[in-house]
Design a protein around this motif. Structure first.
Motif, PDB file in Angstrom:
ATOM      1  N   GLU A 689       0.840  -1.206   0.000  1.00  0.00           N
ATOM      2  CA  GLU A 689       0.000   0.000   0.000  1.00  0.00           C
ATOM      3  C   GLU A 689       0.872   1.252   0.000  1.00  0.00           C
ATOM      4  OE1 GLU A 689      -3.594  -0.073   2.680  1.00  0.00           O
ATOM      5  OE2 GLU A 689      -2.545  -1.864   3.435  1.00  0.00           O
ATOM      6  N   ARG A 690       1.920   1.228   0.817  1.00  0.00           N
ATOM      7  CA  ARG A 690       2.820   2.380   0.872  1.00  0.00           C
ATOM      8  C   ARG A 690       3.453   2.645  -0.493  1.00  0.00           C
ATOM      9  NH1 ARG A 690       4.616   0.077   5.982  1.00  0.00           N
ATOM     10  NH2 ARG A 690       6.559  -0.621   5.038  1.00  0.00           N
ATOM     11  N   MET A 691       3.839   1.607  -1.162  1.00  0.00           N
ATOM     12  CA  MET A 691       4.508   1.772  -2.454  1.00  0.00           C
ATOM     13  C   MET A 691       3.562   2.330  -3.501  1.00  0.00           C
ATOM     14  SD  MET A 691       6.891  -1.646  -2.359  1.00  0.00           S
ATOM     15  CE  MET A 691       7.663  -1.394  -3.930  1.00  0.00           C
ATOM     16  N   ARG A 692       2.295   1.951  -3.452  1.00  0.00           N
ATOM     17  CA  ARG A 692       1.327   2.509  -4.402  1.00  0.00           C
ATOM     18  C   ARG A 692       1.162   4.010  -4.185  1.00  0.00           C
ATOM     19  NH1 ARG A 692      -1.412  -2.472  -3.595  1.00  0.00           N
ATOM     20  NH2 ARG A 692      -2.709  -1.571  -1.948  1.00  0.00           N
ATOM     21  N   LEU A 693       1.100   4.422  -2.918  1.00  0.00           N
ATOM     22  CA  LEU A 693       0.993   5.854  -2.630  1.00  0.00           C
ATOM     23  C   LEU A 693       2.235   6.612  -3.095  1.00  0.00           C
ATOM     24  CD1 LEU A 693      -0.578   5.619   0.926  1.00  0.00           C
ATOM     25  CD2 LEU A 693      -1.654   6.694  -1.058  1.00  0.00           C
ATOM     26  N   LEU A 694       3.401   6.010  -2.914  1.00  0.00           N
ATOM     27  CA  LEU A 694       4.637   6.669  -3.331  1.00  0.00           C
ATOM     28  C   LEU A 694       4.742   6.753  -4.847  1.00  0.00           C
ATOM     29  CD1 LEU A 694       7.143   5.209  -0.720  1.00  0.00           C
ATOM     30  CD2 LEU A 694       6.260   7.544  -0.855  1.00  0.00           C
ATOM     31  N   ASP A 695       4.220   5.750  -5.540  1.00  0.00           N
ATOM     32  CA  ASP A 695       4.195   5.830  -7.010  1.00  0.00           C
ATOM     33  C   ASP A 695       3.376   7.044  -7.453  1.00  0.00           C
ATOM     34  OD1 ASP A 695       5.752   3.583  -7.279  1.00  0.00           O
ATOM     35  OD2 ASP A 695       4.054   2.212  -7.609  1.00  0.00           O
ATOM     36  N   GLU A 696       2.228   7.232  -6.830  1.00  0.00           N
ATOM     37  CA  GLU A 696       1.387   8.386  -7.163  1.00  0.00           C
ATOM     38  C   GLU A 696       2.101   9.687  -6.811  1.00  0.00           C
ATOM     39  OE1 GLU A 696      -2.948  10.425  -6.070  1.00  0.00           O
ATOM     40  OE2 GLU A 696      -2.432   8.442  -5.248  1.00  0.00           O
ATOM     41  N   LEU A 697       2.749   9.716  -5.646  1.00  0.00           N
ATOM     42  CA  LEU A 697       3.446  10.927  -5.215  1.00  0.00           C
ATOM     43  C   LEU A 697       4.563  11.298  -6.187  1.00  0.00           C
ATOM     44  CD1 LEU A 697       4.321  13.167  -3.292  1.00  0.00           C
ATOM     45  CD2 LEU A 697       5.521  11.449  -1.925  1.00  0.00           C
ATOM     46  N   VAL A 698       5.360  10.325  -6.584  1.00  0.00           N
ATOM     47  CA  VAL A 698       6.481  10.607  -7.490  1.00  0.00           C
ATOM     48  C   VAL A 698       5.963  11.095  -8.841  1.00  0.00           C
ATOM     49  CG1 VAL A 698       8.376   9.546  -8.783  1.00  0.00           C
ATOM     50  CG2 VAL A 698       8.105   9.068  -6.342  1.00  0.00           C
ATOM     51  N   ALA A 707      11.229  20.176  -5.957  1.00  0.00           N
ATOM     52  CA  ALA A 707      12.128  19.030  -5.875  1.00  0.00           C
ATOM     53  C   ALA A 707      11.987  18.286  -4.547  1.00  0.00           C
ATOM     54  CB  ALA A 707      13.573  19.493  -6.059  1.00  0.00           C
ATOM     55  N   HIS A 708      11.574  18.991  -3.505  1.00  0.00           N
ATOM     56  CA  HIS A 708      11.472  18.363  -2.188  1.00  0.00           C
ATOM     57  C   HIS A 708      10.660  17.072  -2.247  1.00  0.00           C
ATOM     58  CE1 HIS A 708      10.981  18.076   2.167  1.00  0.00           C
ATOM     59  NE2 HIS A 708       9.681  17.957   1.969  1.00  0.00           N
ATOM     60  N   TYR A 709       9.494  17.113  -2.892  1.00  0.00           N
ATOM     61  CA  TYR A 709       8.644  15.926  -2.940  1.00  0.00           C
ATOM     62  C   TYR A 709       9.138  14.914  -3.970  1.00  0.00           C
ATOM     63  CZ  TYR A 709       5.493  18.436   0.121  1.00  0.00           C
ATOM     64  OH  TYR A 709       4.965  19.100   1.187  1.00  0.00           O
ATOM     65  N   ARG A 710       9.753  15.386  -5.032  1.00  0.00           N
ATOM     66  CA  ARG A 710      10.347  14.453  -6.000  1.00  0.00           C
ATOM     67  C   ARG A 710      11.414  13.604  -5.320  1.00  0.00           C
ATOM     68  NH1 ARG A 710      12.731  18.254 -10.354  1.00  0.00           N
ATOM     69  NH2 ARG A 710      13.239  16.287 -11.403  1.00  0.00           N
ATOM     70  N   LEU A 711      12.160  14.228  -4.437  1.00  0.00           N
ATOM     71  CA  LEU A 711      13.258  13.536  -3.768  1.00  0.00           C
ATOM     72  C   LEU A 711      12.770  12.690  -2.600  1.00  0.00           C
ATOM     73  CD1 LEU A 711      15.695  16.554  -3.906  1.00  0.00           C
ATOM     74  CD2 LEU A 711      16.146  14.325  -4.931  1.00  0.00           C
ATOM     75  N   LEU A 712      11.920  13.269  -1.762  1.00  0.00           N
ATOM     76  CA  LEU A 712      11.465  12.534  -0.593  1.00  0.00           C
ATOM     77  C   LEU A 712      10.627  11.323  -0.989  1.00  0.00           C
ATOM     78  CD1 LEU A 712      11.829  12.710   2.401  1.00  0.00           C
ATOM     79  CD2 LEU A 712       9.762  14.084   2.571  1.00  0.00           C
ATOM     80  N   GLY A 713       9.787  11.483  -2.010  1.00  0.00           N
ATOM     81  CA  GLY A 713       9.002  10.337  -2.477  1.00  0.00           C
ATOM     82  C   GLY A 713       9.892   9.201  -2.940  1.00  0.00           C
ATOM     83  N   ARG A 714      10.943   9.526  -3.696  1.00  0.00           N
ATOM     84  CA  ARG A 714      11.861   8.484  -4.173  1.00  0.00           C
ATOM     85  C   ARG A 714      12.675   7.873  -3.036  1.00  0.00           C
ATOM     86  NH1 ARG A 714      11.323  11.651  -8.790  1.00  0.00           N
ATOM     87  NH2 ARG A 714      11.248  10.425 -10.737  1.00  0.00           N
ATOM     88  N   ALA A 715      13.048   8.704  -2.047  1.00  0.00           N
ATOM     89  CA  ALA A 715      13.831   8.174  -0.934  1.00  0.00           C
ATOM     90  C   ALA A 715      13.051   7.110  -0.172  1.00  0.00           C
ATOM     91  CB  ALA A 715      14.238   9.313   0.006  1.00  0.00           C
ATOM     92  N   TRP A 716      11.790   7.420   0.154  1.00  0.00           N
ATOM     93  CA  TRP A 716      10.992   6.426   0.870  1.00  0.00           C
ATOM     94  C   TRP A 716      10.657   5.234  -0.023  1.00  0.00           C
ATOM     95  CZ3 TRP A 716      11.207   6.071   5.704  1.00  0.00           C
ATOM     96  CH2 TRP A 716      11.254   7.186   6.533  1.00  0.00           C
ATOM     97  N   ARG A 717      10.466   5.486  -1.319  1.00  0.00           N
ATOM     98  CA  ARG A 717      10.169   4.362  -2.211  1.00  0.00           C
ATOM     99  C   ARG A 717      11.374   3.449  -2.344  1.00  0.00           C
ATOM    100  NH1 ARG A 717       7.789   5.409  -8.183  1.00  0.00           N
ATOM    101  NH2 ARG A 717       9.970   5.922  -8.613  1.00  0.00           N
TER     102      ARG A 717
END
Length: 1001
Positions: A689-698, A707-717
């Motif tokens: 579930e977390r990974m699906r949300l991060l895919d949407e976020l990225v 860039a903050h969200y582009r980077l943070l989304g990828r870091a957690w993913r």
């Protein structure tokens, strides 16, 4: 030391001589009459004789703030050529470059005025600066500070060194800090960087600013080809990107030639300029660059005390140096006269200079030897009295003009002085001429008119009657405020400074000017300057209009916002707390919500509960249509529940926040809510579930957010991918983070790929490299002022020590990490589980049992709310092997059922303890389920091998050997011995100590 009384140069070419200080043109020794504008045009061309001066430059510098036609320029040029004798068929020394501008051609000799050239002493300081320059040329840059009392000759010493540096092949650039009330954000850096870029050819200029021009625009807007980049509110990386761009520009420039950057009068520097100086000072060690600053003793900002480098304190001149000064001035003086002069001047070079030339001028007027005047000692008792006496010798109109000019600071514009004093511009220029002849002012192209020493305007202003001083400040502040030029917006700090001096006359007008100055500073990313302006405005409003709650509350919010941008969180929270109470009294839901959101920045254990209640209150007070603040408040409430260990409640708030965010259709708000929704899905079974949300976020961030969200989304993913054992996908995200972080200069993420590599190196058994990379990542985080630098480095370096069996170093690291370890042990299950096991290794059983029993309560229910549940379980499994029961093992195994294919990755990829299957094997062994244990351990060996985790593959192999030895079935002993020999040999090759090869470690 230096003499500046007759500042300027004498230019000689052919039979012509141009005396800049006296504003005279002489041909064949005879003075030639020349109007002011032709003379100024000539001086500008002489100073810029190495290139063509464009018509636009001439308009801006010779006719500032006045619209002039081509015909006017042509008429002025004809008058000049006529005065130079360049008419008819004679040789022309001024070349017209059609359509471009004018250039002075032919041989020119420039001779500095004799009084300016006298310089004595400072041999030791200049020698040390030359040594530092030599180190800089070798690629090891440095920082030095010339400090001393007013008049001690800091600027003159810096000029002497600058000349030596230029002669040695270095490029020298100077920026001067303006007096405090007129200091624009990054003022000295703007001067310096603009001069640097404009001094190079156009082709090289493009190379210098390629890719960073937009980032540099807050300091030097003219360097950006297009409009300056607008920064999203709250983008904490923006200042770092600006500073990093400046460092990049300097690094590129230094590849061509060593650089010397001189920042004068740092005691007057604005706070943001000091912040940038500290940043560049740290970077200077990596480039051929010498930073030289000057400042008054006792007046410099405290931040300069922490500046790396050397502090060279300039002392007063000794008697021998005074004697040398007099000799170079062309005076034969007896020892007793020198002694008297040394005593009267106190060895202060500025006062010494004035006394010597005072004696020279009096002697010349009386037709006697200067020695006689020196011996008479006809001098006032102090420098202030001396200045006052010289002022009284001027005509009354000139004294009035100097009084007005002094309030502008050291650099003055005749046109502005004329408007402030209500005089005709020509009358002001005539007064400037008289002041120049008396040694008060000088013309310094291209800067223009200025006082010859920074002390002069200070002393003149100090002698003004308070009413007169307040009146002049008010006139100047209002004049600048109504200025319609493009520069007016950049002058709000200056306007505010003048109006603040006249606050008793203008009242709230001064406070509003301070607010405008703060807003302008924020737009230029000068948050320290913004804080200073808002603080002054609040203090003034508290004195003048204490009842205006709404405006005061808005100011508190502005100040809190600026403090957050500077990461001054405690100060920001205090300010926001005041705004909360004021907004509550004002019954202003919007202000209340904004203030509470500041309080929710950077969640801490101690503050979580109280802030959550305020967030609830703010949410209830908002109107239903306020979707954006609702979404932000709900997301903040979810975050504040992080330490409450109420996972279901946190998840519910995160879900509401995301629903509210989607209604706003604001990408930034949706991105923030997606991230919080992901973080609220804790526990080992919510990975997909977390990974699906991060895919949407990225996807969203790549299209529409910073860039903050582009980077943070990828870091957690990347972390989630690795937990799911998808190394290829994780590494793809890490590579993208490295690329984006470089392109966007995102400070919090530049170190992430390095930290990730340290984690990978540890798992592969490359301990020396892992240690180096962990330290490198920590340095990067410290440069970005990331508060997590110490905990992250401690965890990674400690893991290296632990895995190698370096127990003494582990103990020392733990002993030195109490500040951040305490909260981690109590509030983070992974921290408690790790420290519990390390206590067991160290033989400290009591605290280990205390932590273990707390975490084991209710069948290890704590894992349900733990974002690092898999890594926490790995440490708990090791502890169960030593102090746990069979029941403990079965309970933890039940919680990990069907998760054996996962990895045990700690928060943000700081550590990966290998396949979870290994720890399930240890638990199965403790539960006496030996066949199941063998299956898990064999699975762990295969999974760790697939990901290249040689260390954990070997550990699982050693665990399997111990299991087989315990089972002691047919063929088990022989296989156990073989596996143990292979594992120990591999441990030895990796550098793991024998004591660290035991099962379960």
């Amino acid at each position: 030391m230096g003499l500046e009384r007759s500042v300027g140069s004498i230019f000689r070419f052919g039979d012509t001589e141009v005396d800049v200080a006296r504003r005279e043109l002489r041909r064949g020794g005879a003075r030639v009459s020349l109007q002011r504008k032709p003379f100024e045009l000539l001086v500008r061309l002489l100073h810029g004789r190495d290139r063509t001066i464009t018509y636009d430059e001439l308009r801006a510098e010779v006719w500032p703030r006045v619209q002039v036609s081509d015909a006017t320029i042509g008429s002025t040029l004809r008058d000049l050529r006529r005065a130079l004798g360049n008419t008819g068929g004679t040789s022309r020394c001024i070349l017209t470059v059609r359509g471009v501008g004018l250039r002075f051609v032919g041989a020119v000799q420039e001779v500095a005025c004799a009084r300016e050239r006298v310089f004595v002493g400072r041999e030791a300081e200049l020698a040390r600066l030359r040594e530092l320059l030599g180190a800089g040329r070798a690629g090891t840059g440095g920082v030095a500070l010339l400090a001393g009392e007013a008049g001690i000759g800091k600027t003159r010493a810096a000029e002497e060194f600058a000349a030596a540096a230029r002669a040695a092949g270095a490029a020298v650039y100077v920026g001067r800090c303006r007096e405090s009330r007129a200091r624009p954000p990054y003022g000295p850096w703007s001067q310096l960087l603009t001069a640097l870029v404009e001094s190079v050819p156009a082709a090289r200029r493009r190379d210098l600013v390629e890719g960073i021009a937009a980032e540099l625009s807050p300091i030097a807007p003219e360097l950006a080809a297009g409009p300056a980049r607008t920064q999203p509110e709250g983008d904490e990386a923006a200042v770092y990107r600006l500073f990093d761009a400046v460092a990049m520009l300097l690094r590129r420039a230094a590849r061509q030639e060593p650089l010397v950057l001189i920042l004068e009068d740092l005691d007057r520097a604005d706070p943001s300029s000091i912040d940038l100086l500290q940043f560049i000072a740290r970077a200077a060690a990596e480039m051929p660059l010498l930073l030289l600053g000057t400042c008054r003793t006792g007046g410099a900002p405290r931040a300069l005390d922490a500046l790396p480098g050397e502090r060279l304190e300039l002392a007063r001149l000794g008697r021998a140096e005074v004697a040398e000064f007099v000799r170079r001035a062309g005076i034969e003086a007896r020892p007793q006269s020198i002694a008297a002069l040394h005593e009267r001047s106190g060895g202060n070079p500025l006062f010494l200079r004035e006394l010597v030339w005072f004696a020279v001028d009096r002697a010349a007027a009386a037709g006697i030897a200067a020695e006689a005047e020196l011996s008479v000692g006809a001098t006032p008792p102090s420098l202030r009295e001396w200045i006052r006496g010289r002022l009284l010798a001027l005509s009354p109109p000139t004294r009035g003009v100097l009084e007005a000019a002094a309030l502008f600071g050291r650099e003055v514009e005749p046109e502005l002085v004329a408007r402030a004093s209500g005089l005709d511009p020509e009358a002001v220029l005539e007064a400037f001429d008289e002041a120049a002849r008396a040694g008060f002012l000088a013309m310094r192209p291209p800067a223009g008119w200025c006082f010859v020493h920074a002390l002069l305007p200070e002393l003149i202003e100090a002698d003004l009657d308070p009413p007169r001083r307040g009146e002049l400040h008010q006139q100047i502040g209002e004049l600048l405020g109504t200025d319609g030029s493009e520069e007016a917006g950049a002058r709000w700090s200056q306007i505010a400074g003048h109006l603040l001096e006249a606050a008793d006359r203008v009242g709230l007008e001064a406070a509003e000017a301070l607010v405008r100055a703060g807003e302008h500073a924020e737009r230029r990313l000068a948050y320290a300057d913004a804080c200073e302006a808002y603080e002054h405005a609040l203090a003034l409003r508290a004195e003048i209009a204490p009842g205006d709650g709404e405006r005061t509350c808005d100011l508190l919010l502005s100040l809190a916002r600026a403090r957050v941008a500077l990461r001054r969180m405690q100060a920001a929270w205090e300010c926001a707390g005041q705004a909360v109470e004021m907004a509550r009294r004002l019954r202003s839901p919007d202000r209340f919500a904004r203030a509470v959101l500041v309080l929710s920045e950077h969640i801490t254990v101690e503050r979580a509960a109280g802030v959550f209640e305020l967030l609830e209150e703010a949410l209830q007070g908002l109107p239903s249509e306020a979707a954006v603040p609702q979404a932000r408040l709900l997301a903040a409430m979810s975050m504040q529940l992080h330490y409450a260990w109420q996972p279901e409640r946190r998840e519910a708030f995160a879900e509401k926040a995301l629903a509210a965010a989607r209604r706003t259709r604001d990408p930034e708000v949706v991105a923030a809510a997606l991230l919080e929704r992901r973080n609220a899905l804790v526990g080992p079974r919510r990975l997909r579930e977390r990974m699906r949300l991060l895919d949407e976020l990225v996807t969203l961030a790549d299209c529409a957010t910073r860039a903050h969200y582009r980077l943070l989304g990828r870091a957690w993913r990347a972390v989630d991918h690795l937990n799911a054992a998808d190394l290829e996908a994780a590494e793809t995200d890490v590579a993208e983070i490295a690329r984006i972080a470089r392109e966007e200069s995102a400070p919090r993420f530049l170190a992430f790929p390095v930290s990730w590599s340290a984690m990978r190196a540890t798992g592969e058994g490359r301990f020396v490299e892992a240690d180096r990379l962990a330290r490198e990542a920590a340095i990067g985080m410290q440069r970005a002022e990331d508060p997590n630098a110490a905990p992250f480095a401690g965890l990674q370096i400690g893991t290296v020590y632990y895995e190698q069996g370096r127990w003494a170093e582990v103990a020392r690291l733990l002993a030195g990490s109490r500040e951040w370890l305490g909260p981690h042990r109590r509030w983070m299950p992974m921290g408690g589980a790790m420290l519990s096991f390390l206590d067991l290794v160290a033989g400290d059983r009591e605290p280990a049992m205390r932590d273990f029993q707390r975490l084991a309560a209710d069948g290890f229910a704590v894992l349900d709310g733990d974002p690092d549940a898999l890594c926490t379980a790995s440490w708990l499994a090791c502890s169960i092997g030593r102090i746990g029961t069979r029941e403990h093992a079965q309970q933890l195994l039940a919680r990990l059922e069907d998760l054996g294919g996962c990895q045990t990755v700690a928060s943000l990829g700081l550590a990966n303890r290998g396949a979870l299957a290994r720890y399930m094997g240890l638990l199965a062994r403790r539960a006496d389920r030996l066949d199941e244990a063998e299956h898990h351990l064999e699975d762990a060996i295969a999974r760790n091998r697939k990901l290249g985790l040689a260390l954990y593959e070997t550990r699982a192999q050693r665990d399997l050997a111990a299991l087989l030895a315990e089972r002691d079935g047919a063929g088990d002993r022989e296989r156990s011995e073989l596996l143990a020999r292979e594992a120990d040999a591999r441990f030895a090759s990796l550098g793991v100590a024998p004591i660290a090869r035991e099962a379960g470690l």
